[in-house]
Write an enzyme that holds these catalytic residues in place. Sequence first.
Site, PDB file in Angstrom:
ATOM      1  N   THR A  34      -0.361   6.182  -1.951  1.00 32.72           N
ATOM      2  CA  THR A  34      -1.317   5.503  -2.477  1.00 32.72           C
ATOM      3  C   THR A  34      -1.161   5.324  -4.026  1.00 32.72           C
ATOM      4  O   THR A  34      -0.776   5.988  -4.504  1.00 32.72           O
ATOM      5  CB  THR A  34      -2.918   6.292  -2.058  1.00 32.72           C
ATOM      6  OG1 THR A  34      -3.058   6.212  -0.912  1.00 32.72           O
ATOM      7  CG2 THR A  34      -3.964   5.365  -2.840  1.00 32.72           C
ATOM      8  N   VAL A  36     -10.423   3.005   8.246  1.00 31.38           N
ATOM      9  CA  VAL A  36     -10.791   2.699   6.777  1.00 31.38           C
ATOM     10  C   VAL A  36     -10.803   4.256   6.161  1.00 31.38           C
ATOM     11  O   VAL A  36     -11.863   5.102   6.642  1.00 31.38           O
ATOM     12  CB  VAL A  36     -11.758   2.019   6.293  1.00 31.38           C
ATOM     13  CG1 VAL A  36     -11.940   1.868   4.874  1.00 31.38           C
ATOM     14  CG2 VAL A  36     -11.503   0.617   6.932  1.00 31.38           C
ATOM     15  N   GLY A  37      -9.944   4.572   5.237  1.00 32.95           N
ATOM     16  CA  GLY A  37     -10.167   6.050   4.625  1.00 32.95           C
ATOM     17  C   GLY A  37     -11.106   5.880   3.367  1.00 32.95           C
ATOM     18  O   GLY A  37     -11.797   5.272   3.170  1.00 32.95           O
ATOM     19  N   ASP A  38     -10.894   6.937   2.362  1.00 31.46           N
ATOM     20  CA  ASP A  38     -11.657   7.085   1.151  1.00 31.46           C
ATOM     21  C   ASP A  38     -11.361   5.939   0.060  1.00 31.46           C
ATOM     22  O   ASP A  38     -12.098   5.671  -0.616  1.00 31.46           O
ATOM     23  CB  ASP A  38     -11.349   8.438   0.482  1.00 31.46           C
ATOM     24  CG  ASP A  38     -10.004   8.396   0.100  1.00 31.46           C
ATOM     25  OD1 ASP A  38      -8.919   8.304   0.851  1.00 31.46           O
ATOM     26  OD2 ASP A  38      -9.634   8.539  -1.109  1.00 31.46           O
ATOM     27  N   GLY A  93      -7.624  11.060   3.164  1.00 33.42           N
ATOM     28  CA  GLY A  93      -8.994  10.495   2.969  1.00 33.42           C
ATOM     29  C   GLY A  93     -10.211  11.205   3.588  1.00 33.42           C
ATOM     30  O   GLY A  93     -11.351  11.051   3.064  1.00 33.42           O
ATOM     31  N   THR A 104      -6.259  10.245  -4.601  1.00 34.84           N
ATOM     32  CA  THR A 104      -5.317   9.921  -3.265  1.00 34.84           C
ATOM     33  C   THR A 104      -5.305  11.279  -2.361  1.00 34.84           C
ATOM     34  O   THR A 104      -5.807  12.437  -3.079  1.00 34.84           O
ATOM     35  CB  THR A 104      -4.090   9.695  -4.025  1.00 34.84           C
ATOM     36  OG1 THR A 104      -3.121   9.757  -2.742  1.00 34.84           O
ATOM     37  CG2 THR A 104      -3.489  10.695  -4.956  1.00 34.84           C
TER      38      THR A 104
END
Length: 322
Positions: free
Chosen positions: A192, A221-223, A246, A243
């Site tokens: 990321t 969908v992550g953080d 997530g 990063t």
Amino acid sequence: MTPSLIIHGGAFAVPHSRIEACKQGCREALEAGWKILSAGGSALDAVEAAVISLEENPEYDAGIGSHLNRDGHVSLDAIVMDGQTLRSGAVAAVERIRNPIRLARTVMEASHHMLLAGTGAERFALEHGFALCRPEDLIIERERRAWKLCTRFGHQRQFHDPEFLFSPQYLEKLSSQPDISEAVPKSRDGGTVGAVAMDREGRLFAATSTGGTCSKVPGRVGDSPIIGCGCYADVEAGGVSSTGWGEAIMKIVMAKSAVDFLRAGRSAQEAADEAIRLLSARTGGTGGLILLDRSGTPAFAFSTPHMVWGIATAPEYLRVGV
Ligand code: ASP
């Protein structure tokens, strides 16, 4: 204000064979952002330029070269946040946008919303003059090979090492039978990207862009594009890009937590360290973050084997590391 810029290219175990390329990519991204800041340009333009440079570089898990999801597609998330107005713009799960950070900026500047997802985000892109790319334009051979192994044997570190992926062992592994103990992922490998910048006018922006985790469930969908988790900025305290894992970062709202530590009077380094300690203590998760405090002092911390980072501060001082 004295301008400053900090960037990252992910917190993970960077294979030895990729370290130099990751550092070089950070150098180029720093130069792209620093050129703008040192000429008196805006922190928004600087974080966007730095992140686009990293999205365009296939070394990182952002834009082209990102990890593939379980269906073998690249699905991208990005966010940018303005520390003055607390406005942010984000996109999630887009598959036909080459530079999602550009679209996140357009969401922030040209809509009343903060986060657009999936095909709606892509329609918004078309309405705002973006060209959609073909999903396959974002896929590279290294990730196609990694995906073939990770979906079959579970995610493993060596499956992201080009030295292994482009060796005869790759075909041997591919034709072998999965063993049950391999089904549980032993690691999560990232890449990321993110940037935080302060310009001469004291404007503060933070940005994050990612392809997310390897073999993720479609729609995950992550953080990264979530305000307070993958990114946060407030000129009264500081700006952060996160990063790492997530699902753990979201539990402690890591970027906002780090900014709250700054607000409570911690130094830049103390706030970064404390957020990573909290991540580990409360979730058992690993990750990293970069930040600038409200005077533009940079700091970073990580609990993974490596984090790819770069810092540019006046006068003309650029450093990168892994
Ligand atoms: N935080 C990203 C995600 O979970 C991945 C990473 O930073 O490595 O989507």
